[in-house]
Design a protein around this motif. Structure first.
Motif, mmCIF file in Angstrom:
data_model
loop_
_atom_site.group_PDB
_atom_site.id
_atom_site.type_symbol
_atom_site.label_atom_id
_atom_site.label_comp_id
_atom_site.label_asym_id
_atom_site.label_seq_id
_atom_site.Cartn_x
_atom_site.Cartn_y
_atom_site.Cartn_z
ATOM 1 N N ILE B 507 48.890 39.611 33.679
ATOM 2 C CA ILE B 507 47.482 39.277 33.487
ATOM 3 C C ILE B 507 46.600 40.177 34.339
ATOM 4 O O ILE B 507 45.571 40.681 33.906
ATOM 5 N N THR B 508 47.036 40.410 35.583
ATOM 6 C CA THR B 508 46.253 41.249 36.486
ATOM 7 C C THR B 508 46.117 42.658 35.930
ATOM 8 O O THR B 508 45.016 43.215 35.862
ATOM 9 N N VAL B 509 47.250 43.236 35.522
ATOM 10 C CA VAL B 509 47.224 44.616 35.033
ATOM 11 C C VAL B 509 46.425 44.701 33.738
ATOM 12 O O VAL B 509 45.593 45.593 33.555
ATOM 13 N N PHE B 510 46.671 43.745 32.840
ATOM 14 C CA PHE B 510 45.995 43.775 31.561
ATOM 15 C C PHE B 510 44.479 43.628 31.736
ATOM 16 O O PHE B 510 43.706 44.370 31.148
ATOM 17 N N ALA B 511 44.087 42.667 32.584
ATOM 18 C CA ALA B 511 42.653 42.435 32.814
ATOM 19 C C ALA B 511 42.019 43.663 33.453
ATOM 20 O O ALA B 511 40.896 44.046 33.128
ATOM 21 N N SER B 512 42.756 44.281 34.354
ATOM 22 C CA SER B 512 42.212 45.461 35.023
ATOM 23 C C SER B 512 42.017 46.579 34.007
ATOM 24 O O SER B 512 41.017 47.295 34.033
ATOM 25 N N GLY B 513 42.984 46.714 33.070
ATOM 26 C CA GLY B 513 42.849 47.715 32.018
ATOM 27 C C GLY B 513 41.648 47.408 31.138
ATOM 28 O O GLY B 513 40.849 48.291 30.815
ATOM 29 N N LEU B 809 45.214 51.482 30.023
ATOM 30 C CA LEU B 809 45.695 50.666 31.125
ATOM 31 C C LEU B 809 45.234 51.276 32.442
ATOM 32 O O LEU B 809 45.125 52.489 32.576
ATOM 33 N N SER B 810 44.958 50.427 33.429
ATOM 34 C CA SER B 810 44.719 50.962 34.769
ATOM 35 C C SER B 810 45.461 50.050 35.725
ATOM 36 O O SER B 810 45.521 48.840 35.520
ATOM 37 N N TYR B 811 46.089 50.630 36.707
ATOM 38 C CA TYR B 811 46.944 49.838 37.593
ATOM 39 C C TYR B 811 46.222 49.494 38.883
ATOM 40 O O TYR B 811 45.930 50.381 39.679
ATOM 41 N N PRO B 812 45.904 48.233 39.080
ATOM 42 C CA PRO B 812 45.198 47.831 40.295
ATOM 43 C C PRO B 812 46.183 47.769 41.470
ATOM 44 O O PRO B 812 46.665 46.705 41.832
ATOM 45 N N VAL B 813 46.491 48.932 42.020
ATOM 46 C CA VAL B 813 47.538 49.027 43.041
ATOM 47 C C VAL B 813 47.261 48.067 44.205
ATOM 48 O O VAL B 813 48.164 47.364 44.663
ATOM 49 N N GLY B 814 45.997 48.033 44.627
ATOM 50 C CA GLY B 814 45.653 47.164 45.756
ATOM 51 C C GLY B 814 46.008 45.721 45.478
ATOM 52 O O GLY B 814 46.639 45.042 46.297
ATOM 53 N N THR B 815 45.609 45.242 44.280
ATOM 54 C CA THR B 815 45.889 43.847 43.929
ATOM 55 C C THR B 815 47.386 43.599 43.847
ATOM 56 O O THR B 815 47.881 42.553 44.273
ATOM 57 N N LEU B 816 48.118 44.568 43.285
ATOM 58 C CA LEU B 816 49.561 44.376 43.134
ATOM 59 C C LEU B 816 50.234 44.298 44.501
ATOM 60 O O LEU B 816 51.102 43.457 44.726
ATOM 61 N N VAL B 817 49.800 45.171 45.412
ATOM 62 C CA VAL B 817 50.336 45.096 46.772
ATOM 63 C C VAL B 817 49.962 43.747 47.374
ATOM 64 O O VAL B 817 50.761 43.102 48.058
ATOM 65 N N GLY B 818 48.736 43.298 47.062
ATOM 66 C CA GLY B 818 48.285 41.997 47.543
ATOM 67 C C GLY B 818 49.206 40.874 47.070
ATOM 68 O O GLY B 818 49.542 39.974 47.831
ATOM 69 N N ILE B 819 49.623 40.950 45.811
ATOM 70 C CA ILE B 819 50.524 39.929 45.268
ATOM 71 C C ILE B 819 51.836 39.921 46.057
ATOM 72 O O ILE B 819 52.359 38.868 46.430
ATOM 73 N N LEU B 820 52.320 41.132 46.353
ATOM 74 C CA LEU B 820 53.566 41.260 47.103
ATOM 75 C C LEU B 820 53.422 40.610 48.488
ATOM 76 O O LEU B 820 54.271 39.823 48.922
ATOM 77 N N VAL B 821 52.313 40.940 49.146
ATOM 78 C CA VAL B 821 52.080 40.403 50.486
ATOM 79 C C VAL B 821 51.950 38.873 50.434
ATOM 80 O O VAL B 821 52.538 38.156 51.241
ATOM 81 N N LEU B 822 51.192 38.409 49.445
ATOM 82 C CA LEU B 822 51.004 36.957 49.312
ATOM 83 C C LEU B 822 52.332 36.257 49.063
ATOM 84 O O LEU B 822 52.590 35.173 49.606
#
Ligand SMILES: Nc1ncnc2c1ncn2[C@@H]1O[C@H](COP(=O)(O)OP(=O)(O)OP(=O)(O)O)[C@@H](O)[C@H]1O
Ligand SMILES: [Mg+2]
Lengths: 244, 850
Positions: B507-513, B809-822
């Motif tokens: 959802i995050t990646v798709f919405a970001s795209g 598509l655009s990859y929200p790297v920051g958010t994805l790293v955020g998911i990992l950290v969370l």
């Protein structure tokens, strides 16, 4: 930092009572004794006589109902969990009947575990010497599951020695081993006392094991009924018979 | 044996409860979804039947377009006289019920952003369904009433000013009455009532009605009256009894809101799937831990069947708890979801919560099936325990053959899953069938990855554990090794989290795209100008707004677009979006021409159309060919293709026609979007301020946006949906985290002796806690890493066919790293209880623990 008279452990009138009323069990009924530095003491006695209870209290793993224990100059009865943990870490070594090695670590990692826990860098020379002494030079990187029971127990003895503790407590360290492996482990404990100036207190059921010690304490119904030199294994067997 | 099984559950009741929690939450969500949607439907039912109180027959216009249209067809006022002439008609009256905008004296909107607001007309006493709880009915121009709930939340009382906007300028009214419709609550909707002529004038429906309500004379049945009326009216009129009309309206709502039920249920079943993983894991572990117990039972003469029965009985007990507590929890979930929707501005009408038999049956079935199926494999494993296990430590370890079989199954499932997803994406079949293929394929891939994941656990644990080991050497190392100890266990635990996080990532990646694609389209096509649109982002605005804007100094011209829906007759046959732009549209927006060009658009005839590339492809059209549309009014314009444009995220819909045709065939005279074109040297900010002061004052539903604000507005719309999805997925995440805690708890129990030894040789409580915590962190990170990869791959797959629609598509790297950290932090949180338990273990007791 031993007490002036060279006693590493001093137990004063130790009593341990489990339960109350009808179910009351007196595990220790007033035990007073002391252990000298650089000596190997064996504790024997029939099952249920309070050997393990005594050792646990001496090692700060259990608290007595009454009485005091002074370990390396420190009164340990009444210490909190943090202080007891540090005490066990820095001043005590343990060898248990079942091979309490961590299955996920290698033999050498298990050996230096007390130092790792303390966050101390092991003195490699000392570690090498220990590994040589226990005869596991070619087993350093093996996991416990790849070692025989005797080898595992030798690692456990080396682990108990690695932090050069004030006392090593061993509860039936040979209880699960055949006679050859037992002999190796007992020989090791003996050398720890003779060569590395360690103090060892060992609970055992095995007269042969007791014969390796400098001193034999015999318990019965929570009381010391004999305290002296063990002599040979036959002497010990004879003594046990008398006490029965 | 039965007694024994029950006793064994009782002895481990805390664990059993934690396990049932995995079922309870999912079932509660499914039950809650049904309860909520059933409640909404029941509420609409009530509203519709209440609103036809005293009415026998209703006349509306037929709407021949298949899908919902934004403009609803009306009936001519001339029908009324015909109806009144029918014998058996006691009373008949025309009525207006049209969406509009409501504001207070300070132009503050009444009702939440997305909730509907209606302009309705008063009916003669006998047909009126609204009851006046305060004041009186509006008697003439300048008077209006409002529903009590809306008035209360807006702080309005009798005598206050109520501003109403329909198809023209906003007009002030004096609030003379407060209304109520039976006992029903409209949710967030508000209804203003004025006299019929005023309502017609406000909505630009002079000479027309939205519906005609008829009361029957005594002794005349509604059905008989309906037949008589049908005879005097043309076929384009829909004549229904009040009952039929209410049923149809409810059915329409059911269809319209069906997506809500589907979405909620999808999230519910995802939660159940995650729960199934947890139950499978818990049963596998407890069976492994009870091997010697089973061995003893076997030596005592228990048969394999009995052992199997005892484990399955335990599953059944957990299923029962899951069903009962889950159903009860359904009420709480429904109430919570309702509060959630209200909080984000989607107030929905409600009555008392409705628990239908279907909800109970589905919940009970799901609870039992899930626990049973999940426990089946571990239960069969328990029967393989030989009596000798009583004496020896025996671990039924997977044989080589089994491992190979597992790999083979994983590979086949994975391949089938990917093929299904690709087939679903490539198209063919309806939306439902494609979604089912994609969903089923996704499920297969997830299961394949889970089967494969035990192999991945070791390397992933090393990756996740590495940084921890840098920080805390020993505890980090032990945590990593412990996580790798039973890879199967860690893998299943992590896989549960993987499912939840794969969806979050997707959802995050798709919405970001989507956001970046929308931003690109806006930046490339609407450069520099100002846009006027409805502040809700989708409803039309009065045409007057564009005329008013054109008069503002600095504005060169205003281009507008009007929108309607139509069916394509012949050809693909679906419902498409039709847009009517002004000839000067290209001064405001760029169109990517494939055939034709700006001149063709400027001089477009009323029987010509410009079509999108995908519309041309689907209907086999080229320049010069003809096609026919069907509008909601029943008009069938036949159009000649005059040009073709490239569709970008569907901004211009499928077909462009003239605004004259829009008015004639579609009765659409309101604008969807106004593009304000500035004089070459005009100060955009100043013009925007003037527009805001002028246009927004006269047309308060309109909002003036510059390029940046427009982009932000679109991004906000996407974000609010994404946030809703996050919230709904939160449940699956929570269940998977319960799984992490559960597995950890069971492993600690297994390692009691080891922990005692560590404590005996000097490990502090704190170190024990750290070690356990890190193990949870590593497990969570493994799940997160797998989930991130899976989510990204899915997003990339699904984005592929959308590329030609202008979606990148655009990859929200920051958010994805955020998911990992969370995820890592979540591991810390769920480890609190098990870590504390482990650190509080009594050293002596643990050492003697068998
Ligand atoms: N946690 C306990 N609760 C109640 N009674 C206990 C507990 N631990 C030990 N006892 C009792 O205290 C007495 C002494 O036990 P202890 O374990 O010290 O004996 P032991 O000499 O080590 O015996 P063994 O040779 O069998 O190991 C026994 O009677 C035993 O039943
Ligand atoms: Mg004992």
């Amino acid at each position: 930092m031993t007490t002036e008279d060279g006693k590493v452990v001093v137990a004063e009138d130790l009593t341990k009572v489990y339960g109350s009323g009808d179910t009351e069990v007196v595990a220790l009924a007033g035990v007073t004794t002391a252990f000298d530095r650089d000596r190997f003491t064996a504790i024997m006695g029939p099952s249920g006589s309070g050997k393990s209870t005594l050792m646990h209290i001496l090692a700060g793993l259990d608290t007595p109902t009454a009485g005091t224990v002074i370990l390396d100059g420190i009164e340990i009865t009444g210490l909190d969990d943090g202080a007891l943990t540090r005490l066990r870490r820095d001043k005590l070594g343990f060898v248990f009947q079942f091979f309490n090695l961590l299955p996920v670590l290698t033999a050498e990692e298990n050996l230096v575990l007390p130092l790792s826990i303390a966050g101390r860098r092991p003195d490699q020379e000392w570690v090498d010497q220990l590994i040589l002494t226990v005869g596991l030079e070619d087993r350093r990187t093996h996991r416990p599951s790849e070692l025989s029971g005797g080898q595992q127990q030798r690692v456990a003895v080396a682990r108990a020695l690695v932090s050069k503790p004030a006392v090593v407590f061993a509860d039936e360290p040979t209880g699960n081993l055949d006679s050859k492996a037992s002999a190796d482990v007992l020989d090791l404990l003996r050398r720890a006392v003779d060569e590395f100036d360690q103090t060892v207190v060992m609970v055992t059921h095995d007269p042969v094991a007791a014969a390796h010690a400098d001193r034999l304490i015999t318990l019965r119904d929570g009381r010391i009924v004999h305290d002296g030199a063990p002599g040979g294994a036959d002497d010990v067997i004879e003594l046990m018979k008398q006490l029965d | 044996m039965t007694k024994l099984a029950l006793k064994s559950i009782w002895a481990r009741k805390v664990r059993a409860f934690a396990t049932s929690l995995a079922v309870i939450l999912g079932v509660a969500f499914i039950a809650g979804s049904y309860v909520l949607t059933d409640t909404i439907f029941a509420a609409f039912d009530e509203i519709f039947s209440e609103s036809l109180h005293g009415t026998a027959v209703v006349i509306t216009a037929q709407n021949p377009v298949k899908q919902e249209t934004r403009e609803v067809p009306t009936v001519p006022a001339s029908y009324l006289a015909k109806v009144q002439g029918v014998p058996g008609v006691k009373e008949a009256a025309g009525a207006i019920f049209t969406p509009g905008g409501l504001f207070d004296a300070e132009d503050k909107a009444i009702g939440t952003k997305f909730a509907p607001k209606f302009i309705s007309s008063t009916l003669p006493k006998g047909l009126e369904s609204l009851t006046y709880v305060d004041g009186h009915r509006p008697r003439g121009p300048g008077e209006a009433s409002l529903d009590k709930a809306a008035a209360e939340s807006a702080g309005l009382g009798i005598g206050d000013t109520l501003k109403i906007i329909g198809a023209g300028r906003v007009e002030p009214f004096k609030l003379v009455g407060l209304t109520q419709l039976g006992q029903a609550s409209f949710g967030g909707a508000s209804i203003a009532q004025v006299t019929l002529p005023i309502a017609q004038q406000l909505t630009h429906k002079r000479g027309r009605f939205d519906q005609i309500s008829v009361a029957s004379a005594p002794g005349v049945s509604a059905v008989a009256l309906k037949r008589r009326i049908e005879k005097v009216l043309p076929l384009s009129a829909r004549v229904e009894t009040a009952k039929e009309k209410a049923a149809r309206s409810t059915e329409e709502i059911r269809e319209g809101l069906g997506f809500l039920q589907t979405i909620l249920l999808v999230f519910g079943y995802v939660a159940v799937l995650v729960g199934a993983f947890i139950i499978f894991n818990t049963f596998s572990i407890t069976v492994a831990q009870r091997v010697s117990e089973f061995g003893v039972l076997r030596t005592l003469g228990a048969s394999r069947r009995q052992i199997l029965g005892s484990v399955l009985l335990e599953a059944a007990a957990i299923g029962l708890v899951g069903a009962v507590v889950g159903l009860a929890g359904g009420y709480a979930v429904a109430a919570g979801l309702r509060a959630l929707f209200t909080a984000i501005g989607f107030g929905l009408p409600t009555t008392g919560l409705v628990m239908e038999a279907r909800t109970v049956i589905v919940s009970v079935l799901v609870a039992f099936l899930v626990t049973f199926v999940s426990a089946l494999v571990p239960a069969f494993r328990s029967t393989r325990v030989p009596p000798i296990a009583a004496l020896h430590a025996f671990t039924p370890s997977p044989s080589r053959r089994r491992r190979v079989a597992r790999f083979a199954i994983a590979a086949i499932l994975g391949a089938v899953g990917i093929a299904l997803v690709v087939a679903g994406l490539a198209g063919g079949g309806g939306v439902g069938a494609r979604a089912a293929r994609i969903g089923g394929g996704g499920l297969a891939v997830v299961v394949a990855v889970s089967l494969f994941s035990p192999t991945l656990v070791r390397p992933l644990a090393d990756v996740a554990g590495w940084p921890l080991e840098r920080v805390r050497h020993l505890t980090g190392r032990l945590a990593r090794e412990n996580a790798k100890r039973s890879p199967g266990r860690t893998a299943i635990t992590a896989a549960a989290l993987m499912i939840a996080l794969a969806l979050v990532t997707f959802i995050t990646v798709f919405a970001s795209g989507l956001k970046s694609s929308v931003a690109t389209v806006i930046d490339e096509n609407f450069a520099g100008g100002l846009v006027i649109e409805n502040s809700d982002g989708f409803s039309p605005i009065p045409a007057g707004a564009a005329f008013a804007a054109a008069k503002v100094p600095g504005v060169k011209s205003v281009a507008t677009i009007r929108t309607a829906e139509a069916d394509v007759l012949g050809g693909s046959g679906g419902t498409v979006k039709v847009n009517g732009p002004t000839p000067n549209i290209e001064e405001g927006v760029d169109i990517e021409w494939l055939a034709g060009g700006p001149a063709r658009l400027r001089h477009l005839a009323d029987d010509e159309a410009i079509v999108s590339d995908s519309f041309a492809r689907e209907n086999g059209l080229e320049v010069g060919s003809k096609f026919t549309l069907l509008s909601q009014t029943g008009a069938r314009p036949r159009l000649t293709v005059a040009g073709e444009f490239e569709s970008k995220l569907g901004v211009f819909g499928s077909v462009l026609v003239t605004q004259k045709l829009m008015a004639d065939a579609f009765r659409q005279t309101k604008d969807t979007t106004d593009f304000v074109i500035l004089e070459p040297h005009a100060d955009a900010a100043k013009v925007q301020t003037l527009l805001t002061l002028g246009a927004e004052r006269a047309f308060p539903t309109a909002e003036v946006l510059n390029q940046g604000e427009l982009r932000e507005e679109r991004e906000k719309q996407i974000d609010s949906i994404v946030q809703l999805f996050y919230l709904l997925l939160g449940l699956a995440v929570v269940i998977s985290l319960i799984g992490v805690a559960n597995t950890l708890g069971l492993s600690i129990y297994e390692r009691t002796r080891e922990l005692g030894m560590l404590r005996a040789i000097g490990m502090s409580r704190r170190q024990v806690r750290t070690m356990i915590r890190y193990e949870a962190v590593i497990t969570a990170l493994i799940g997160a890493m797998l989930g991130l990869v899976l989510g990204v791959v899915f997003a990339a797959l699904i984005a592929q066919p959308l590329k030609q629609e202008g979606f990148t598509l655009s990859y929200p790297v920051g958010t994805l790293v955020g998911i990992l950290v969370l995820a890592g932090l979540a591991g810390v949180v769920v480890a609190i209880v098990p870590a504390r338990r482990a650190s509080r273990l009594d050293v002596l007791e643990s050492l003697q623990y068998e």
